[in-house]
Design a protein around this motif. Structure first.
Motif, PDB file in Angstrom:
ATOM      1  N   LEU A 125       0.863  -1.186   0.000  1.00 51.47           N
ATOM      2  CA  LEU A 125       0.000   0.000   0.000  1.00 51.47           C
ATOM      3  C   LEU A 125       0.899   1.235   0.000  1.00 51.47           C
ATOM      4  CD1 LEU A 125      -2.787   1.380   0.260  1.00 51.47           C
ATOM      5  CD2 LEU A 125      -2.549   1.144   2.752  1.00 51.47           C
ATOM      6  N   GLN A 133      -0.251   4.646  -0.570  1.00 52.89           N
ATOM      7  CA  GLN A 133      -0.905   5.740   0.148  1.00 52.89           C
ATOM      8  C   GLN A 133      -2.410   5.586   0.038  1.00 52.89           C
ATOM      9  OE1 GLN A 133      -0.760   9.718  -1.465  1.00 52.89           O
ATOM     10  NE2 GLN A 133      -0.550   9.011  -3.574  1.00 52.89           N
ATOM     11  N   SER A 134      -3.122   6.267   0.922  1.00 54.08           N
ATOM     12  CA  SER A 134      -4.583   6.332   0.877  1.00 54.08           C
ATOM     13  C   SER A 134      -4.977   7.802   0.900  1.00 54.08           C
ATOM     14  CB  SER A 134      -5.203   5.599   2.064  1.00 54.08           C
ATOM     15  OG  SER A 134      -4.899   4.219   2.026  1.00 54.08           O
ATOM     16  N   LYS A 135      -5.858   8.183  -0.019  1.00 57.23           N
ATOM     17  CA  LYS A 135      -6.248   9.576  -0.119  1.00 57.23           C
ATOM     18  C   LYS A 135      -7.679   9.670  -0.631  1.00 57.23           C
ATOM     19  CE  LYS A 135      -4.690  14.004  -2.022  1.00 57.23           C
ATOM     20  NZ  LYS A 135      -3.675  14.692  -2.863  1.00 57.23           N
ATOM     21  N   HIS A 179      -7.287   3.895  -2.349  1.00 61.76           N
ATOM     22  CA  HIS A 179      -6.063   3.245  -1.903  1.00 61.76           C
ATOM     23  C   HIS A 179      -5.177   2.957  -3.114  1.00 61.76           C
ATOM     24  CE1 HIS A 179      -8.108   2.799   1.922  1.00 61.76           C
ATOM     25  NE2 HIS A 179      -9.079   2.112   1.332  1.00 61.76           N
ATOM     26  N   THR A 194     -12.232   1.170  -5.350  1.00 60.11           N
ATOM     27  CA  THR A 194     -11.414   2.158  -4.640  1.00 60.11           C
ATOM     28  C   THR A 194      -9.941   1.769  -4.590  1.00 60.11           C
ATOM     29  OG1 THR A 194     -11.893   1.066  -2.522  1.00 60.11           O
ATOM     30  CG2 THR A 194     -13.353   2.870  -3.208  1.00 60.11           C
ATOM     31  N   SER A 195      -9.551   0.708  -5.288  1.00 61.05           N
ATOM     32  CA  SER A 195      -8.151   0.258  -5.297  1.00 61.05           C
ATOM     33  C   SER A 195      -7.511   0.622  -6.625  1.00 61.05           C
ATOM     34  CB  SER A 195      -8.070  -1.251  -5.063  1.00 61.05           C
ATOM     35  OG  SER A 195      -8.608  -1.596  -3.798  1.00 61.05           O
TER      36      SER A 195
END
Length: 535
Positions: free
Chosen positions: A98, A100-102, A106, A190-191
């Motif tokens: 992973l 980053q997540s924003k 993801h 969302t990936s």
């Protein structure tokens, strides 16, 4: 929302520079995620779910008992089911991180261990050696090496061994799914995976090839779910141009409302009408909806009028589609159509190169959808109305002609990549020379020019530059003694020898896979451990 003449330079910045519109069709603004179109149930990734809807569970499963857990495979997966004939699985050295997540999105990337990097270097050496036996040997020692599996899947498919070709892709997907991060979702939309990273590209290609196998197998709905999955991995850049095929899969699946909803949501910022496939497919959607027997007559008439309007606009914008479409449908057009300059040979000759590529792709892929008698009658009526409007000097005709000349001068690299993967001869024959004259690797077709390289291959000693043509290199890859300059008769014999050599290679591969036997491990103290356990 970003108009087609804006180019996104960096996150949050705009540059008011005229941009070739096709690049904007496959490039959205930083806030246009539109994840709602990627939500679906994970069971829809299993083709058996679709086959059961068509034929019933008994016809699909027969009298077989529920599948017992195969103890040589350490986890269950959704995208593919491991087979008893597969080599025992051990993690090949691929993992997912992973980054980053924003804003609820993801961003992941696959990574190669040092051992896997060494295998990858050996694979590249085997490719450059032009000897497929080296790849066979590598695959025998590393049965879950991704690029080797992708390469040999294409070899099997070219020899019409579809079962083995699917099997290789299934093994590649199984290896990937065993490596995914716990937060990576196949269904939420969302990936993200960056296609610029070479480690991620093989996952895209394995999904694409699996999708095409499903469509040819008669599972268009399942293929559609994989199409949405690929698009969800990078909807902003769409590196494999899934927008050029998603309409076809939705029509095949009779998901008419879903296609129209996608068109309405994305048209404003993607200008989907600039793509011939959406211009014609949305019209075909409205027509099929108008033909539904349970629809209210007034609503049916409204849908039919909408279909007529959109098809006429599509024919005026893309007149070069009609004659190739009728030709593939084995329909002889009326003399008034063939003799009219608007749909005559000039309409195809005067097309810009990028538009020729797009129209050939659409016609070659979807002509069977237009062969139905009611559809062909509707097309005939629309063509006559278009000719009437052309003769009446409708201003939209000249406006569309100007747009064709300005907007389709050249195609982005991802469109060329999609055409190569499609293997539709009508489209591949229209590729520009700068694409067809460069070396092509089936495990990484047309890699991005701005790739993000995480590790580099050690330099090798070269004895000298090769002056052989691509054709000569191709023949010599399977026949080391082949010399194009020795004798012109060698070229005539090359086809036969090539076919014989590849057949011998496939026989060797089948024998290798059939003779692989693995000793069962000792029983565990807890034989009924949770199938979803990762380790």
């Amino acid at each position: 929302m970003i108009p087609y003449f804006y180019h996104v330079v960096a996150l949050g910045s705009k540059k008011k520079t005229p941009l070739f519109p096709l690049e904007c069709v496959f490039s959205t603004g930083p806030h246009c995620h539109l994840c709602c179109h990627f939500l679906y149930f994970i069971r829809n990734l299993n083709p058996e779910t679709e086959l059961k809807r068509y034929f019933g569970a008994r016809a699909v499963l027969g009298d077989q008992r529920p599948r017992q857990r195969n103890r040589q495979f350490h986890r269950s997966t959704w995208m593919t089911s491991p087979k008893d004939s597969w080599p025992r699985f051990s993690r090949p050295g691929i993992s997912m991180t992973l980054l980053q997540s924003k804003d609820g999105i993801h961003y992941f990337t696959f990574e190669h261990s040092r051992d896997y990097q060494q295998i990858q270097f050996k694979f590249l050496d085997a490719v450059e050696s032009m000897d497929p036996n080296n790849i066979v040997a590598l695959l025998q020692l590393n049965p879950y090496h991704i690029d080797s599996l992708l390469q040999f899947s294409d070899v099997c498919r070219m020899q019409e061994d579809q079962e083995m070709a699917r099997d290789f892709i299934g093994r590649a997907l199984y290896s990937f799914e065993c490596a995914v991060h716990p937060l990576f979702s196949l269904t939420s939309g969302t990936s993200r995976l960056d296609y610029l990273r070479p480690e991620n590209r093989a996952f895209y290609l394995a999904l694409y090839k699996h999708m095409m196998f499903l469509e040819k197998r008669g599972c268009p709905r399942t293929a559609l779910e994989y199409c949405k999955l690929i698009l969800s991995l990078d909807p902003d850049s769409d590196p494999l141009c899934m927008l050029l095929i998603i309409d076809f899969l939705m029509l095949r699946s009779r998901e008419y409302e879903s296609l129209l909803q996608l068109y309405q949501d994305w048209e404003e910022h993607r200008n989907l009408f600039q793509l011939p496939n959406f211009a014609f497919s949305t019209a075909l959607c409205y027509f099929h909806l108008s033909q539904q027997e349970d629809m209210d007559p007034e609503e049916s008439h409204k849908q039919r009028c909408k279909a007529d309007q959109m098809l006429q606009n599509a024919l005026i914008m893309f007149p070069g589609v009609l004659m190739p479409l009728l030709d593939l449908c084995s329909v002889q057009p009326d003399a008034t159509v063939t003799s009219h300059a608007f749909f005559g040979p000039k309409s195809q000759i005067m097309q810009p190169p990028a538009l020729t590529e797009l129209t050939a792709l659409y016609v070659g892929r979807t002509y069977n959808l237009w062969r139905e008698a009611p559809v062909m009658l509707w097309l005939e009526e629309s063509v006559k109305e278009v000719l009437r409007r052309v003769d009446a000097k409708d201003p939209i005709v000249d406006d569309c002609q100007d747009k064709r000349q300005q907007r389709y001068r050249s195609a982005p690299r991802n469109i060329h990549r999609h055409v190569l993967l499609s293997e539709i001869k009508e489209a591949t024959s229209s590729l520009p020379l700068e694409v067809t004259t460069q070396p092509m690797m089936s495990f990484d077709p047309l890699p991005p020019l701005d790739s993000v390289i995480s590790y580099t291959r050690p330099e090798r000693q070269h004895t000298g530059a090769s002056t052989e043509s691509t054709l000569a290199l191709f023949f010599r890859s399977l026949m080391p003694n082949f010399n194009l300059q020795e004798d012109d008769g060698e070229v005539a014999r090359a086809g036969q020898e090539l076919n014989q050599e590849v057949n011998r290679l496939l026989v060797a591969m089948r024998d290798m896979l059939a003779n692989i036997r693995f000793q069962e491990p000792p029983r565990e103290d807890h034989p009924y451990r949770d199938e979803e356990e990762w380790d």
